[in-house]
Enzyme design. Structure first.
Site, mmCIF file in Angstrom:
data_model
loop_
_atom_site.group_PDB
_atom_site.id
_atom_site.type_symbol
_atom_site.label_atom_id
_atom_site.label_comp_id
_atom_site.label_asym_id
_atom_site.label_seq_id
_atom_site.Cartn_x
_atom_site.Cartn_y
_atom_site.Cartn_z
ATOM 1 N N ARG A 76 -29.231 -25.639 10.013
ATOM 2 C CA ARG A 76 -29.341 -26.639 8.952
ATOM 3 C C ARG A 76 -29.799 -27.992 9.474
ATOM 4 N NH1 ARG A 76 -24.617 -25.393 4.707
ATOM 5 N NH2 ARG A 76 -25.794 -27.026 3.694
ATOM 6 N N GLU A 115 -24.385 -31.371 9.065
ATOM 7 C CA GLU A 115 -24.977 -30.967 10.339
ATOM 8 C C GLU A 115 -26.163 -31.837 10.728
ATOM 9 O OE1 GLU A 115 -22.903 -27.454 8.507
ATOM 10 O OE2 GLU A 115 -24.392 -28.894 7.795
ATOM 11 N N LYS A 166 -4.667 -26.073 -2.289
ATOM 12 C CA LYS A 166 -4.884 -24.882 -1.483
ATOM 13 C C LYS A 166 -3.572 -24.134 -1.295
ATOM 14 C CE LYS A 166 -8.893 -26.340 1.252
ATOM 15 N NZ LYS A 166 -9.405 -26.604 2.615
#
Length: 624
Positions: free
Chosen positions: A392, A364, A278
């Site tokens: 979700r 989730e 990243k």
């Protein structure tokens, strides 16, 4: 030297000599940095996928070959190479291009993404459709290591591995580890060897020869499995039916391009493990990828400067401080987040109460049922989750928490309009999807202090309860220090007025208050959608001729609908104007501008009320 400006489509990229691609990568990375610094957006993740994006569009025949980016916030290089370079100045702005792939935006965006872990399922569907249509096409899912923590990704892998005749490549973009220099060349060699035709052919010939000698075939399989297991983490994905290749350096075009070409030629179910970093190429982002994950505008030569102390707390900060205070007061409190520690304001909580902090990854469904299990044993779980992500885990919310009437508190951040992230992240539906669930409490604080009060109230309620609050700050109300509660389901009259009563659910109460002043209307801070303050509504119906409901949520099935249902049940004959979010997906843009465009600022509310109750106002003028 080849110029990025001359690349209008990936077809232009494919015309270049391989030796020119490193220069394109340098230009593309610089363009991403400069562009995001001017508009804001996701930076670290996009700097990390520059070479991978170039290699994919160079090797595969896009848009005929399908690429699905998961989660989608790393797709800026893809957008730039697919004809949207000039539009990057409008990124995430009203009327501009999205920060995520969108099918309606470009033929190169094969699938709309923004919630994680959907890519493998979508690509499998596309691959099956191509197989059924007898169409020779490649299908590629690019998924991050974070998104691989979600069960949906493994559900799709499990299905794909036993689906015959599909042509699909799953690329795991692993940006949480690194390839150390001593083994980089070896990894490149092994990846090319394992993805090449010789390796596949040799493996198939070996099977053909040894299948007549079952003990030898089983022995060969074990030897191959153990050998590959020593060199790479292949076992899991190969057991699921994929040919695993990697890990390889995702910033090395000399490794990426030949490996992708080999995998393209092999076809079938392929899995490529790519390691990226990243913030690659921008030292400040490499050093702090979290800070540079989704920055606002900044000067790249200086970097992100520490902002001045804000004059107002954000709702996220209010929640974070409340969570620590309540945890200090109650040892039973457990904090849970599905991979949103910073976004949900739980950094301090993790530092102070590490044994009671759980980041379960992008999972989730697991987060909610995990909380249910804790509640069964007397713990007091608080699930900090964005409104859009709780969608979700809806089955778990109903079946595992509400049906058993378990004591779980849900802190719903980013409720309502979220701004630049747009429709995929908007928390527009939680009121509607929560209030229909038995046993559920739905609280809607109007300001920062109300948020703290209602968090304490819902936490002390011995059953499932939710508190929804928007992104950013509110009116700047002074927040109390204690852990006081309010009566469950009781509203507060903030202004006593004439014939119209405005029932405000949530932070739009501030704008509604200004409209109430202008119209001499009664303003009620309803505080709760469920349970409603039915006694107050009965009382107001005796003294008011009309009602207006205001909510930063979907009108269909929302808080206004709850009021109408109550009036219908009680046979209260009063007209009700429902103000809220319309029955359409709302695009990205600045929050205040979007609300104003929907008539949900003070002026818009006032105009809507005057227009809807025109006869009442005309009679009032005539009487005066």
């Amino acid at each position: 030297m080849a110029s990025l400006e001359n690349i209008k489509t990936p077809a232009d990229l494919r015309k270049l000599d391989r030796s020119e691609l490193d220069g394109i990568a340098t230009q593309l990375r610089e363009f991403v940095l400069q562009s995001v610094s001017r508009t804001g957006g996701h930076l670290s993740s996009n700097l990390g996928t520059v070479e991978l994006t170039i290699a994919l569009h160079y090797v595969f025949n896009t848009p005929d070959d399908r690429i699905v980016w998961d989660v989608g916030h790393q797709s800026y290089p893809h957008k730039i190479l697919t004809g949207r370079r000039e539009q990057m100045s409008t990124l995430r702005q009203q009327g501009g291009i999205s920060g995520f792939p969108r099918r309606c935006e470009s033929e190169y965006d094969a699938f709309g993404t923004a919630h994680s872990s959907t890519s493998i399922s979508a690509v499998l569907g596309m691959a099956v459709a191509s197989r059924n249509a007898k169409r020779d096409r490649q299908h590629i899912a690019v998924i991050g290591d974070g998104a691989m923590t979600a069960g949906m990704a493994f559900e799709a892998l499990n299905n794909a591995g036993v689906t015959p005749g599909v042509n699909m490549l799953v690329i795991l973009n692993d940006n949480d580890m690194s390839i150390s220099p001593p083994v980089g060349a070896l990894n490149r060699y092994l990846a090319r060897l394992m993805s090449g035709g010789f390796y596949a052919a040799a493996k198939n010939v070996g099977r053909a020869v040894l299948q007549h000698v079952p003990p030898m075939l089983e022995f060969a399989r074990r030897v191959e499995g153990h050998a590959k297991g020593l060199m790479s983490p292949a076992t899991l994905f190969e057991e699921l039916g994929f040919n695993y290749v990697g890990p390889i350096d995702g910033h090395d075009l000399d490794a990426l391009i030949p490996t992708l070409e080999n995998l393209k030629a092999l076809g079938g179910a392929q899995f490529l493990h790519v390691v990226t970093r990243k913030g690659q190429g921008y030292k400040l982002a490499e050093a702090d990828p979290v800070l540079y994950h989704g920055p606002g505008k900044f000067d790249p030569s200086v970097g992100i400067q520490k902002p001045k102390a804000p004059t107002k707390q954000t709702f996220t900060q209010v929640f974070g401080r409340w969570l620590c205070d309540m945890a200090q007061s109650d040892a039973r409190l457990v904090g849970i987040t599905p991979a949103m520690r910073e976004g949900s304001g739980m950094v301090e909580f993790e530092q102070r109460f590490p044994a009671r902090y759980f980041d379960v990854g992008i999972a989730e469904q697991h987060a909610v049922t995990f909380a249910a299990g804790l509640a069964c044993e007397g713990q007091k779980p608080v699930v900090a989750i964005y409104s859009t992500f709780l969608q979700r885990a809806y089955d778990q919310l109903i079946h595992d928490v509400a049906l058993q009437d378990l004591d779980v508190t849900f802190a719903l951040d980013r409720a309502g309009i979220v701004g630049a992230d747009g429709a995929t992240h908007a928390g527009n539906y939680d009121i509607a999807y929560l209030r229909c669930i038995p046993n559920m409490v739905v609280a809607t604080p109007s300001d920062e202090n109300e948020a703290r009060l209602l968090l304490s109230t819902c936490y002390q309620h011995p059953g499932p309860a939710s508190v929804r609050y928007p992104r950013g700050s509110g009116s700047g109300a002074t927040v109390s220090e204690g852990l006081d509660t309010v009566p469950l389901g009781k509203a507060v009259v903030r202004r006593q007025g004439g014939r119209i009563a405005i029932l405000a659910f949530g932070t739009l109460a501030v704008a509604a208050g200004k409209a109430a002043d202008a119209l001499d209307a009664t303003l009620v801070d309803m505080r709760f959608v469920k349970p409603l303050d039915e006694a107050l509504l009965r009382e107001l119906s005796q003294s008011h001729q009309a009602f207006v409901t205001v909510e930063e949520g979907a009108v269909m099935g929302g808080a206004g609908s709850a009021v109408l249902e109550f009036f219908s049940r009680e046979r209260i004959d009063r007209p009700v104007l429902q103000l809220g979010l319309p029955d359409r997906f709302i695009d990205h843009g600045e929050q205040a501008a979007i609300l104003a465009g929907l008539g949900l600022d003070a002026e818009g509310m006032q105009a809507s009320i005057r227009a809807h109750f025109a006869e009442m106002f005309n009679n009032e003028r005539a009487g005066s």
